[in-house]
Design a protein around this motif. Structure first.
Motif, mmCIF file in Angstrom:
data_model
loop_
_atom_site.group_PDB
_atom_site.id
_atom_site.type_symbol
_atom_site.label_atom_id
_atom_site.label_comp_id
_atom_site.label_asym_id
_atom_site.label_seq_id
_atom_site.Cartn_x
_atom_site.Cartn_y
_atom_site.Cartn_z
ATOM 1 N N CYS A 26 53.606 44.106 32.731
ATOM 2 C CA CYS A 26 52.708 42.825 32.855
ATOM 3 C C CYS A 26 51.945 42.563 30.912
ATOM 4 C CB CYS A 26 51.489 43.091 33.922
ATOM 5 S SG CYS A 26 50.841 45.258 33.336
ATOM 6 N N ASP A 30 46.793 36.141 40.438
ATOM 7 C CA ASP A 30 46.973 36.789 38.852
ATOM 8 C C ASP A 30 45.780 37.474 38.220
ATOM 9 O OD1 ASP A 30 49.255 34.463 38.764
ATOM 10 O OD2 ASP A 30 47.753 33.461 37.618
ATOM 11 N N ALA A 83 46.880 41.022 39.877
ATOM 12 C CA ALA A 83 48.439 41.214 39.106
ATOM 13 C C ALA A 83 47.217 42.420 38.016
ATOM 14 C CB ALA A 83 48.926 40.038 38.457
ATOM 15 N N ASP A 84 46.757 41.232 37.165
ATOM 16 C CA ASP A 84 46.133 41.890 36.446
ATOM 17 C C ASP A 84 44.808 43.432 36.728
ATOM 18 O OD1 ASP A 84 47.037 40.058 34.612
ATOM 19 O OD2 ASP A 84 45.145 39.259 34.581
ATOM 20 N N CYS A 118 47.481 45.799 37.458
ATOM 21 C CA CYS A 118 47.918 46.707 35.819
ATOM 22 C C CYS A 118 46.756 47.481 35.165
ATOM 23 C CB CYS A 118 47.823 45.239 34.620
ATOM 24 S SG CYS A 118 49.325 44.429 35.311
ATOM 25 N N LEU A 138 53.100 44.935 42.998
ATOM 26 C CA LEU A 138 53.290 43.793 41.980
ATOM 27 C C LEU A 138 54.097 43.713 43.053
ATOM 28 C CD1 LEU A 138 53.149 44.738 38.264
ATOM 29 C CD2 LEU A 138 51.576 43.524 39.536
ATOM 30 N N LEU A 178 52.663 42.396 45.825
ATOM 31 C CA LEU A 178 51.860 40.457 45.803
ATOM 32 C C LEU A 178 52.900 40.193 45.702
ATOM 33 C CD1 LEU A 178 49.220 40.381 45.339
ATOM 34 C CD2 LEU A 178 49.314 40.707 42.781
ATOM 35 N N PHE A 179 53.828 39.928 44.919
ATOM 36 C CA PHE A 179 54.368 38.541 44.501
ATOM 37 C C PHE A 179 55.307 37.828 45.378
ATOM 38 C CE2 PHE A 179 54.070 40.026 39.575
ATOM 39 C CZ PHE A 179 53.383 38.713 39.286
#
Length: 843
Positions: free
Chosen positions: A309, A663, A666-667, A670, A775, A778-779
């Motif tokens: 990421c 998004d 996800a950030d 990370c 991650l 999540l996706f």
């Protein structure tokens, strides 16, 4: 960007005279359309009934003197040089003043406020708050009833603006079309003016859904031609009929006017005040400066390659005053008309103001030599017969432009009211993808059209419509004067005596005209009063019930321990997908989710509690919009996301919102795992352990949308106040979420760490695997689908409530709720993805 002064514009461009003159030209069509057409009906309304034009000319010269000094003192001195400075990051109007006051004093009634909101770059303060607060500020904050009174005052001014939105098109178009009386017989004119006026009004409102951006380029030329036209006519009449009319500008003629006409002259002031009917348009369209898009295309690679990421970092710098500056590959949208202070001042001072004075002087010069005419006193009487047709056409076009400006302003102020929870939900359509702020509200548009036609047919003359419009305008000006006096004390930190002088000087002028307007109650002034009372009641009931619903949610929220205890042992299943639970709460688990799980013992594997809230600023930069945090440990896959919008921001459609939310999550994942990995590098101050952090429901991070390069090693300051947290995002400051509406103390720490590309230890490998797994979950949940869980509420007053409260809640609010747009429509949620949870609120 100079955030201290709220001007997001390049200084060299700002100082360019060429640019300023272009902006001044563009402001004509947007700002001055309504004010510029006032000569069409001022003298006609003034001499309609109370006073008559006599051979001594004392009446017409006295009216001219009143017009001159009113235009000089109110629009020129008050608005252009004083009130214009009280903008809210470039936005004007009653709500802009109110939001600015609320940021400087704790007088807001808006729920779910957070200290984190004060870290927004648009949450500017004119001056740093003083240690010793003024007595006025302390008195306002101490007495809660003053908070309600201030809100009602703002709502009253807002309702009067809405009222003017239906009166201005009627009087403007009607006055322009009335010029046809010179080209047809009196009998034909009587039956032709009303239908033609109604036809133009219907066309004007029917074209609103196309937006003004298609024909907006014509607005400025039309108004410019109109202003030059009335200037030329004024000069012609002055030279040809009475070159000594300038003597009537002396205040002595006002005294002679009142001495001769006495009570009738005072009552006629209700017509004279129409010369400033468009003056608050000057303030409502204040500075809206755009930022040039910065072509920066740099990215910071992932600190740990196994995270797969990118971490977005906004570089922080500070100017000489310590003000936080952001540099980023981001384009901020500009509002309708990118106007600066200088542009508006130049346009009014050197073009609009002289043109209006010449127009009124020219009419007075003509009338001073024509005491008996076959026509009623009107603008077109003083127009030479050879040019009446062209002037009539230009006048109709100018009246349409002036009407368009006030209609667009009505849409804008209703959208602001809705964003701040003071108006029932309505559908807002953005008519332009390129120009931010151009909106269309279908329900309001057709309602305004019907009322505007009803006013035209019902009153049938400019006298009654002018009486109604005059009272609406004067009420708005009085409200603006009162709010500006508070801004002078609370925001500008000036001595209260200065604010009192401002209030007494301009307030006395406006009260004189306001009292004259009230005498016309039975001749049309009743309409804006009735409309304002009706709209203010609706807006206050809606706001009151919204606050009560929030308090109910606050007292009935569920603890975090209850959520963490849910599992297979209790028969609770986790299903694939993302569940977005919408709530007004910024912490805790909402009661509608507990009701959902109780009736349907399952919820999604990825759970996000979403709070879409409005903050008292006009715009929230996209890079500062999302506050993201965990709810429970990382393994629970539950998050909290607070999405902040300003009262002029465009809300995203559901598709872009869903993808951007994923998004940002996800950030955040990370960043959160990276922070865990670097915990052992903190040197100056201890931090909480990963397990404690992960189970807290208070720590949020500002997740930005721009990625910039970062240095291999850097030093940051971590601050719990103002409230923005991030390690490698929009800012790199830390925050503790404010529990509901209580203030928190500022605590400062100094931390220092370096980035090391060597990550071979077993602990780091384990962290990398866990972050990668989160991650992937999540996706995968995104691919499985997203469900939007909203509360479907019914509100009723609790037993023992007063009769007024029962009427407001049980009948008023529930009627509005059933007949306005639902929260799913406001959030643009597709029906196939919607899950509604029934809730009964007993308030």
């Amino acid at each position: 960007m100079d955030l201290e002064h709220g001007k997001c514009w390049d200084s060299s461009k700002k100082d360019s005279w060429k640019t300023i003159l272009i902006l001044a030209y563009q402001s004509l069509g947007v700002v001055y359309g309504d004010l510029g057409i006032s000569p069409l009906y001022v003298y006609k309304s003034t001499f309609a009934e109370d006073i008559q034009h006599s051979n001594t000319n004392e009446e017409i010269f006295g009216a001219l003197s009143f017009v001159f000094w009113t235009l000089t003192l109110v629009p020129l001195f008050k608005y252009v040089f004083i009130v214009l400075r009280a903008d809210d990051n470039g936005e004007g109007g009653t709500f802009a003043l109110y939001s600015s006051i609320c940021r400087h004093a704790k007088v807001s009634l808006l729920p779910n406020r957070q200290v984190a909101d004060e870290a927004l770059s648009t949450y500017k303060l004119e001056q740093p708050p003083e240690k010793n607060s003024s007595r006025v500020k302390m008195y306002l904050e101490k007495h809660k009833f003053l908070h309600t009174a201030l809100l009602i005052l703002v709502l009253l001014g807002t309702c009067m603006v809405i009222g003017d939105g239906l009166l201005t098109p009627a009087i403007s178009v009607f006055s322009a079309v009335s010029g046809l009386e010179f080209f047809m017989s009196k009998e034909h004119h009587q039956y032709a003016v009303i239908p033609i006026t109604c036809f133009i009004i219907v066309c004007l409102f029917a074209l609103q859904h196309y937006g003004t951006h298609r024909v907006g380029f014509l607005f400025a030329p039309v108004v410019l031609i109109w202003l030059l036209c009335i200037s030329a006519l004024g000069l012609y009449n002055i030279i040809h009929w009475n070159s000594h009319v300038y003597q009537a500008l002396s205040p002595y003629y006002m005294f002679k006017f009142l001495k001769k006409t006495r009570k009738r002259g005072w009552m006629s002031l209700g017509g004279i005040l129409l010369c400033i009917t468009g003056e608050f348009g000057i303030y409502a369209h204040t500075i809206n400066l755009s930022v040039k898009e910065l072509n920066t295309d740099t990215k910071l690679k992932s600190v740990h390659s196994s995270l797969f990421c990118y971490v977005n970092i906004i570089q922080r710098t500070r100017n000489d005053n310590g003000m936080l500056l952001y540099a980023g590959s981001e384009a901020m949208f500009a509002d309708l008309g990118h106007f600066s202070y200088a542009a508006i001042q130049i346009a009014f001072t050197f073009l609009v103001y002289p043109a209006l004075i010449l127009a009124y002087m020219g009419q007075a010069a003509y009338l001073s030599k024509h005491h008996e005419t076959n026509y009623q006193i009107s603008f077109f009487v003083s127009v030479p017969e050879s040019v009446r047709w062209p002037v009539l056409v230009i006048a109709i076009l100018a009246s349409i432009v002036g009407s368009q400006a006030i209609i667009s302003g009505t849409f804008s102020i209703i959208n602001q009211s809705q964003s701040l929870g003071c108006f029932p939900r309505v559908k807002v359509v953005h008519t332009s993808d390129k120009i931010h702020g151009q909106i269309y509200i279908p329900e309001i548009n057709w309602l305004l059209m019907i009322l505007c036609i009803a006013v035209t047919i019902g009153f049938r003359d400019t006298k009654h419509i002018g009486n109604a419009s005059g009272l609406a305008v004067m009420t708005v000006m009085l409200v603006t004067t009162c709010l500006t006096a508070l801004v002078i004390i609370l925001c500008w930190h000036k001595p209260p005596i200065l604010a009192l002088c401002f209030l007494l000087f301009f307030g006395s002028i406006e009260l004189l005209y306001f009292s004259a307007s009230l005498t016309k109650f039975r001749e049309g002034a009743w309409l804006p009063i009735l409309l304002a009372l009706f709209l203010t009641t609706i807006m206050f009931v809606w706001h009151y019930a919204t606050i009560k619903k929030y308090e109910f949610d606050l007292h009935n929220k569920v603890s975090l321990e209850w959520l963490l205890a849910l599992g297979p042992s209790l028969g609770i299943a986790r299903v694939p997908g993302i569940g977005l639970v919408f709530t007004d709460l910024t912490s805790g688990i909402p009661a509608n989710f507990s009701r959902f799980v109780t009736n349907l013992p399952a919820f999604h594997r990825t759970l996000v509690f979403v709070c879409v809230k409005s903050v008292p600023v006009p715009h929230v930069p996209p890079a500062e919009r999302y506050l993201v945090g965990r709810v429970g440990p990382a393994a629970h896959r539950s998050y909290r996301c607070i999405v902040r919008y300003g009262y002029r921001d465009v809300h995203q459609d559901v598709d872009s919102f869903e993808s951007e939310l994923v998004d940002r999550l996800a950030d955040f994942i990370c960043y959160d795992w990276y922070k865990t990995d670097r915990t052992n590098l903190y040197t100056d101050d201890a931090v909480t352990s990963r397990s404690n952090e992960s189970t807290s429901d208070g720590r949020l991070a500002v997740i930005g949308t721009v990625s910039l390069s970062g240095a291999p090693a850097y030093e940051i300051e971590e601050t719990l106040q103002p409230a923005s947290v991030s390690g490698g995002f929009t800012s790199v400051e830390s925050v503790t979420d404010v529990i509901e509406m209580e203030p928190v103390r500022a605590v400062q720490r100094r931390v220092r760490f370096a980035i090391d590309d060597q990550s071979d230890t077993d602990a780091q490998s384990e962290i990398n695997l866990q972050s990668q797994q989160e991650l992937e979950d999540l996706f995968a949940a995104q691919q499985a689908g997203t469900a939007f869980i909203l509360g479907h509420s019914h509100v009723r007053a609790k037993q023992g409530s007063s009769l007024l409260k029962r009427l407001a809640i049980n009948f008023g609010y529930n009627f509005l709720r059933r007949n306005c747009r639902g929260p799913d429509v406001a959030l643009k949620v597709p029906p196939v993805s919607l899950l509604e949870v029934g809730m009964v609120y007993v308030v």
